[in-house]
Design a protein around this motif. Structure first.
Motif, short mmCIF file in Angstrom:
data_model
loop_
_atom_site.label_atom_id
_atom_site.label_comp_id
_atom_site.label_asym_id
_atom_site.label_seq_id
_atom_site.Cartn_x
_atom_site.Cartn_y
_atom_site.Cartn_z
N PHE A 220 -0.58 -20.05 -17.75
CA PHE A 220 1.20 -20.36 -17.52
C PHE A 220 1.32 -20.88 -16.25
CE2 PHE A 220 5.51 -18.61 -17.07
CZ PHE A 220 5.71 -19.69 -18.31
N ALA A 221 1.19 -20.19 -14.77
CA ALA A 221 1.68 -20.57 -13.40
C ALA A 221 1.36 -21.47 -13.00
CB ALA A 221 1.19 -19.01 -12.51
N THR A 222 0.30 -22.16 -13.10
CA THR A 222 -0.53 -23.68 -12.92
C THR A 222 0.48 -24.53 -13.70
OG1 THR A 222 -3.14 -22.71 -12.59
CG2 THR A 222 -1.82 -25.35 -13.02
N MET A 223 0.83 -23.88 -15.04
CA MET A 223 1.53 -24.85 -15.50
C MET A 223 2.51 -25.15 -15.40
SD MET A 223 0.93 -23.97 -19.86
CE MET A 223 1.54 -25.41 -20.55
N GLN A 224 3.59 -24.16 -14.64
CA GLN A 224 5.15 -24.00 -14.09
C GLN A 224 5.14 -24.86 -12.96
OE1 GLN A 224 5.74 -20.12 -14.54
NE2 GLN A 224 7.63 -19.44 -15.54
N ARG A 225 4.25 -24.80 -12.33
CA ARG A 225 4.23 -25.06 -10.96
C ARG A 225 3.63 -27.13 -11.30
NH1 ARG A 225 0.95 -20.61 -9.56
NH2 ARG A 225 -0.91 -22.17 -9.58
N SER A 226 3.27 -27.12 -12.20
CA SER A 226 2.48 -28.63 -12.41
C SER A 226 4.05 -29.28 -13.27
CB SER A 226 1.38 -28.90 -13.44
OG SER A 226 1.55 -30.24 -14.18
N HIS A 227 4.79 -28.75 -14.38
CA HIS A 227 6.18 -28.70 -14.53
C HIS A 227 7.24 -29.13 -13.24
CE1 HIS A 227 9.19 -29.51 -17.40
NE2 HIS A 227 9.89 -28.34 -16.66
N ALA A 228 6.96 -28.28 -12.79
CA ALA A 228 7.76 -28.13 -11.45
C ALA A 228 7.81 -29.41 -10.08
CB ALA A 228 8.20 -26.64 -10.55
N SER A 229 6.51 -29.60 -9.83
CA SER A 229 6.19 -31.00 -9.80
C SER A 229 6.50 -32.10 -9.97
CB SER A 229 4.39 -31.02 -9.28
OG SER A 229 4.42 -32.30 -8.41
N THR A 230 5.86 -32.12 -11.92
CA THR A 230 7.14 -33.76 -12.63
C THR A 230 8.26 -33.54 -11.84
OG1 THR A 230 4.83 -33.48 -13.77
CG2 THR A 230 6.75 -34.68 -15.03
N ASN A 231 9.42 -32.56 -12.54
CA ASN A 231 10.27 -32.62 -12.64
C ASN A 231 11.11 -32.86 -10.93
OD1 ASN A 231 10.24 -32.11 -14.79
ND2 ASN A 231 11.20 -30.09 -14.53
N GLU A 232 10.23 -32.60 -10.30
CA GLU A 232 10.59 -32.93 -8.69
C GLU A 232 10.77 -34.39 -7.96
OE1 GLU A 232 8.39 -32.97 -4.34
OE2 GLU A 232 8.39 -30.55 -5.64
N GLU A 233 9.14 -35.30 -8.54
CA GLU A 233 8.53 -36.59 -8.84
C GLU A 233 9.84 -37.10 -9.52
OE1 GLU A 233 4.87 -36.93 -8.87
OE2 GLU A 233 4.23 -35.77 -7.75
N TYR A 234 10.04 -37.02 -10.80
CA TYR A 234 11.00 -37.65 -11.30
C TYR A 234 12.43 -37.68 -11.06
CZ TYR A 234 13.70 -39.10 -15.31
OH TYR A 234 14.09 -39.35 -16.45
N CYS A 235 12.90 -36.45 -9.98
CA CYS A 235 14.19 -36.33 -9.40
C CYS A 235 14.16 -37.41 -8.56
CB CYS A 235 14.57 -34.95 -9.19
SG CYS A 235 14.92 -33.75 -10.34
N TYR A 236 13.27 -37.36 -7.77
CA TYR A 236 12.82 -38.41 -6.75
C TYR A 236 13.13 -40.24 -7.02
CZ TYR A 236 11.27 -41.11 -2.25
OH TYR A 236 11.52 -41.85 -2.00
N ASN A 237 12.63 -39.89 -7.64
CA ASN A 237 12.52 -41.36 -8.05
C ASN A 237 13.94 -41.90 -8.85
OD1 ASN A 237 9.98 -41.85 -7.71
ND2 ASN A 237 9.01 -41.47 -9.58
N PHE A 238 14.38 -41.21 -9.98
CA PHE A 238 16.13 -41.16 -10.18
C PHE A 238 17.00 -41.14 -9.05
CE2 PHE A 238 20.03 -40.95 -11.49
CZ PHE A 238 19.76 -41.36 -12.67
N LEU A 239 16.51 -40.79 -8.06
CA LEU A 239 17.97 -40.54 -6.48
C LEU A 239 17.74 -41.73 -6.29
CD1 LEU A 239 17.51 -36.94 -5.48
CD2 LEU A 239 19.03 -37.81 -6.46
N VAL A 240 16.34 -42.38 -5.78
CA VAL A 240 15.66 -43.67 -5.10
C VAL A 240 16.15 -44.64 -6.53
CG1 VAL A 240 14.27 -44.88 -4.13
CG2 VAL A 240 13.99 -42.35 -3.59
N ASN A 241 15.51 -44.64 -7.55
CA ASN A 241 15.43 -46.11 -8.03
C ASN A 241 16.67 -46.26 -8.69
OD1 ASN A 241 13.11 -46.83 -7.22
ND2 ASN A 241 12.06 -45.63 -8.70
N ASN A 242 17.69 -45.10 -9.17
CA ASN A 242 18.56 -45.32 -9.95
C ASN A 242 20.08 -45.85 -9.53
OD1 ASN A 242 16.67 -44.77 -11.99
ND2 ASN A 242 18.66 -44.82 -13.17
N MET A 243 20.00 -44.35 -8.02
CA MET A 243 21.19 -43.86 -7.32
C MET A 243 21.43 -45.15 -5.51
SD MET A 243 21.94 -40.06 -8.12
CE MET A 243 23.25 -40.00 -6.81
#
Length: 263
Positions: free
Chosen positions: A28-51
């Motif tokens: 579960f902890a690994t899934m949480q870390r993976s999920h957070a990393s995925t969300n982090e990269e999603y945010c980065y891509n939105f900030l760069v490509n959309n904003m």
């Protein structure tokens, strides 16, 4: 079966159960870390490509997202009065929900919240958005972006010290990771837009799809009196403090020059 054997059997069952719990917790902890990393990269891509932010500016926002919500768009805080990626509080939380509902977006999703953040920066914090878009694309720029977003947008308790801490995290953690200097994630960035016009004249509203607020005075602090849709032609008769005086549908008001381009 003797008492000793029963005791050993019970002990084995307890040990097996404990190991199972630990294994599940680890997964579960690994899934949480993976999920957070995925969300982090999603945010980065939105900030760069959309904003249209560069890597340094995006790093500044990522440092704030981490501290506010650990990149979890469903996080509630302050006994339920704060919510989401940026922990929008009370009336700001209501505004997030209303915006997403009005635009057919899921307010609990990263896309919905990042879209609202972009809208909010455009319409409520245009000076901050301009600062982020003009941020130098280096570690110092990342520090400044992290500091300014915390100080001007998040406005937490212990504002100064937290702004400094988030600036440092942006500079030392997120900027090296996304600029590729430490072998981390690499993505292309979008160049900052042209400087806002400074003279009266004929312009077209250019917000990238959002409505532009018309305010009663030349500042984001004044009340909203109307809205202008993206692509509308307006005539600016006076420019003060980065805002232009316009008449929209018979309503006199002021709009941010950041979102106007020459007609």
């Amino acid at each position: 079966m003797t008492e000793t054997k029963r005791g050993l059997k019970t002990l084995r069952i307890l040990v097996a159960a404990l190991l199972a719990v630990l294994m599940v917790s680890g997964v579960f902890a690994t899934m949480q870390r993976s999920h957070a990393s995925t969300n982090e990269e999603y945010c980065y891509n939105f900030l760069v490509n959309n904003m249209g932010l560069n890597t340094a500016a995006a790093a500044g926002l990522l440092a704030n997202f981490e501290q506010e919500s650990s990149f979890n768009p469903s996080l509630s805080g302050d006994s339920g009065s704060s919510y989401g990626l940026c922990q929008w509080n009370k009336s700001r939380k209501t505004a997030l929900i209303n915006y997403c509902n009005s635009n057919g977006l899921d307010y609990s999703s990263l896309y919905g919240q990042l879209s609202y953040l972009y809208y909010e920066l455009q319409n409520e914090y245009p000076s901050l958005l301009s600062t982020l878009r003009s941020t130098a694309n280096n570690s110092s720029g990342a520090y400044n972006a992290g500091y300014r977003f915390c100080y001007d947008f998040e406005r937490p308790a212990s504002r100064e010290s937290k702004s400094q801490a988030r600036g440092s995290s942006a500079s030392s953690n997120y900027y090296p990771k996304y600029s590729g200097n430490s072998g981390g994630y690499v993505a292309t960035t979008t160049a900052a837009p042209a400087p806002a016009p400074t003279q009266p004249g004929n312009y077209v509203v250019a917000t990238g799809g959002s409505n532009l607020n018309v305010r009663s005075g030349p500042s984001a602090d004044y009340t909203q009196v109307a809205k202008v849709t993206d692509g509308t032609r307006v005539t600016v008769t006076e420019v003060t403090n980065g805002f232009g005086h316009v008449n929209v549908g018979g309503v006199d008001g002021w709009v941010s020059m950041t979102y106007l381009k020459t007609a």
